[in-house]
Design an enzyme around this catalytic site. Structure first.
Site, PDB file in Angstrom:
ATOM      1  N   TYR A 172       0.973  -1.103   0.059  1.00  9.29           N
ATOM      2  CA  TYR A 172       0.099  -0.027   0.187  1.00  9.29           C
ATOM      3  C   TYR A 172       0.980   1.265   0.131  1.00  9.29           C
ATOM      4  O   TYR A 172       1.955   1.211   0.655  1.00  9.29           O
ATOM      5  CB  TYR A 172      -0.822   0.096   1.247  1.00  9.29           C
TER       6      TYR A 172
ATOM      7  N   GLU B 116      -3.611   7.549  -3.847  1.00 13.48           N
ATOM      8  CA  GLU B 116      -3.467   6.262  -3.105  1.00 13.48           C
ATOM      9  C   GLU B 116      -3.555   5.132  -4.130  1.00 13.48           C
ATOM     10  O   GLU B 116      -4.342   5.055  -4.869  1.00 13.48           O
ATOM     11  CB  GLU B 116      -4.770   6.178  -1.940  1.00 13.48           C
TER      12      GLU B 116
END
Lengths: 382, 292
Positions: free
Chosen positions: A101, A190
């Site tokens: 991530y 993101e």
């Protein structure tokens, strides 16, 4: 402004961040054609501005073009958390060895961009932050100094990205993501998951991209990405008319001047037992044109049973606002009860004008509380 | 005394020849604010309502020695205007402009803060010290002189509360609108610290709203550092997550920045929070009454 996954990926690609090859489709036939063009296994992904697509059945694999068409048919029209799927993104399926991530958020508190990396990707980041906060590497970037590679090295060491080749790719990718964040005036970039393929290639499998509305004048190409069909019909109408409006699910339509005062008005409506139908800020003015536009948006919501004006005259005088309201009501027919609370500069003159007009459905109140009680009572009686 | 603006203020208005700039510069001057200069590039040599206009802030500083700048420049040029003021040695910059890109403000903030400059705003109504100076768009006639400091992220909501206080006979030392953007110069904390040091301020009202965590930070500060009573109000209990409520900074991100969380943080640190503007005014009147 939130971007769809495919739009975010287009921006990623522009800044040199590796993504899978794919195309947009809005019908099963188009999905079939894209799958055929790409060849091999594809993934069909619902394009909606919300999370939880996988769990809702909005992301499916397909081995053949025919299967891609069937999957697209299943996904198109799905309701995912209130968002109806109108488009799917069809891209080459990726083999996944690891899921990381990576994000850059606009940290308002620290007034610096915040980089975050964890090797526990593919799940909600809040979960990781709660379950194993040490796994989440974080570093702030001084916006005047800009991103420096040591910061990405620090992220890799802290998060536990150990493979040198992987590190090299991640460090380059963090720099390019920072370029995208600054270059596109983003509030959020993101990548979840950021994957490592069995061959050791690092790439973005998803994107979440939010651009600052106030900076869109610098990015006409991004401004054009806005999906005019997305969102509630009232919000679409408001955008067309330039009215500051947010749809809520109650029955009291609300107009006021100034964001804080309108928010406060919604709260007061709730305190006296009503439910606000919307947030609507007339801004500094209160001219007839602005009032008509706002009323058109508010009354387009069939749930609205009563309307409350909460106006505090400052530089804008109460009598001017009253004139605007009366002119607006002259130009359109509204049968719903309308309660007006007018205070501040020249409020008395304004109230007198409204009372004199003596419309049967127009009620004038002196305080915010009494006006809120009145409109809730009148709406309840309908 | 009062804070940020007072009778010592010498004001230069950047963007003075624009519609808003000229209107409010004249209003501020009529109130008694010492407006010494205006700046609009290319319009130097003229005047607005008797206020001399210069091409640059540097020239304005050389000729008229302002110590405070008010920025009315359009959003896309506003960051440049703030840098220009700071570069010319201005100590206090009050930026009214709405709609400045957040990344611009991020850079401005990080440039300005270490230089010790006081920046108020952007996207704010300005600062008013009743009876002394008005810099910005706050309608001064609503407020009266007194000993309550008022600090707020919202314009009209501040007027509403000031008006309710005036009706109860309570006046203000200074009213500070810190602005509704995600990145603003002076925070609640900065302004609270000034009110704590200001001998004219005896009580403080703090008006917050959804988004960010500045109210939470202020809550710990109030408990740890402040001797003066603070009454708070928070707007936006009914706001849904993920939606911008008028102010660019008024947005609940995920589960962060809710009105409920802010209220709980304030109350946990012993700050009383009124449920609506009327109750806030009543609470203030109660505290003021109890102390006099």
């Amino acid at each position: 402004m939130d971007l769809y996954e495919y739009q975010g990926k287009q921006l990623f690609a522009r800044f040199g961040i590796p993504v899978s090859e794919g195309k947009l489709a809005s019908s099963p036939e188009e999905a079939r054609a894209v799958a055929e063009e790409l060849g091999g296994q594809v993934v069909v992904k619902a394009q909606v501005l919300t999370g939880g697509r996988g769990k809702a059945g909005g992301i499916k694999l397909a081995d053949t073009p025919e299967e891609a068409a069937r999957r697209a048919e299943e996904i198109l029209g799905l309701d995912i958390r209130g968002h109806i799927v109108g488009k799917v993104w069809v891209e080459k399926a990726s083999d996944i060895a690891k899921e990381y991530y990576l994000s850059i958020t606009f940290d308002r508190g620290e007034k610096q961009p915040l980089l975050m990396l964890t090797t526990e990707g593919g799940v909600e980041i809040e979960e990781v932050a709660e379950r194993s906060p040490d796994a989440l590497a974080r570093v702030h970037v001084d916006p005047l100094m800009g991103f420096q590679p040591f910061q990405a090295r620090w992220l890799c060491f802290t998060a536990g990205v150990a493979d040198p080749d992987e590190q090299k790719q991640v460090i380059g990718l963090v720099g390019r993501l920072y370029d995208a964040f600054v270059g596109a005036d983003a509030m959020l970039c993101e990548i979840n998951p950021l994957i490592v393929t069995p061959e050791g290639e690092v790439k973005a499998l998803d994107s979440k991209f939010t651009v600052d509305d106030n900076a869109l004048f610098r990015h006409p190409d991004i401004a054009e990405m806005r999906d005019l069909d997305a969102g509630e019909p009232q919000e679409r109408l408001a955008r067309e008319k330039g009215v500051t409006y947010v749809k809520l699910d109650g029955e009291i339509g609300i107009l006021g001047n100034g964001a804080g005062l309108v928010m406060s008005t919604l709260d007061v409506i709730a305190q006296v037992g009503g439910r606000p139908a919307n947030f609507c800020d007339l801004g500094g003015g209160g001219d007839a044109e602005g009032v008509v536009d706002a009323l058109e948006v508010i009354t387009s919501d069939p749930q609205v049973k009563g309307i409350l004006f909460n106006i505090f005259g400052g530089i804008t005088r109460g009598d001017e606002v009253a004139r605007g309201i009366l002119e607006a009501l002259d130009r359109m027919t509204i049968e719903l009860p309308i309660v007006v609370r007018l205070d501040g500069t020249n409020a008395e003159e304004g109230r007198a004008m409204l009372i004199e007009a003596a419309s049967p459905n127009l009620y004038v109140e002196e305080t915010m509380l009494s006006a809120a009680e009145r409109v809730v009572e009148l709406a309840g009686a309908r | 005394m009062a804070i940020i603006v007072d009778s010592e203020t010498r004001l230069v208005v950047q963007g003075i020849t624009g519609r808003e700039g000229s209107f409010h510069a004249a209003r501020n001057k009529a109130y008694g604010t010492n407006v010494v200069a205006g700046v609009t590039p290319g319009k130097g040599g003229g005047d607005v309502d008797g206020i001399p206009v210069f091409d640059s802030v540097r020239e304005a500083v050389a000729e008229t020695s302002p110590n405070t700048a008010m920025v009315f420049v359009p959003a896309r040029f506003a960051a440049d205007a703030i840098y220009e003021a700071v570069d010319a040695g201005i100590e206090t910059v009050i930026c009214i402009t709405e709609g400045i890109p957040a990344h611009d403000m991020l850079r401005v903030y990080n440039y300005v803060y270490p230089r010790g400059v006081t920046l108020v705003g952007p996207n704010c109504p300005g600062v008013l010290s009743p009876g002394k100076a008005n810099v910005g768009i706050i309608p001064a006639e609503i407020f009266r002189e007194g000993n309550v400091g008022l600090v707020s992220r919202s314009g009209t909501l501040t007027y509403q509360i000031g008006h309710e206080l005036a009706q109860l006979g309570v006046g203000q030392s200074t009213i500070v609108g810190i602005g509704g953007d995600p990145v603003v110069g002076s925070s609640f904390l900065d302004v609270l610290a000034r009110f704590e040091r200001d001998p004219e301020t005896e009580y403080v009202v703090m008006v917050g709203e959804i988004g960010g965590a500045e109210e939470e930070k202020a809550a710990s500060f109030i408990e740890a550092e402040m001797t003066k009573p603070v009454i708070a109000y928070i707007a936006g209990f009914t706001a849904p997550p993920g939606k911008t409520m008028g102010h660019a900074g008024a947005i609940i991100s995920g589960t962060a920045g809710t009105a409920q969380a802010k209220k709980e943080a304030l109350e946990a640190h012993g700050v009383r929070v009124g449920t609506n503007p009327t109750e806030v005014a009543r609470l203030v009147a109660e505290v003021v009454g109890a102390r006099t």
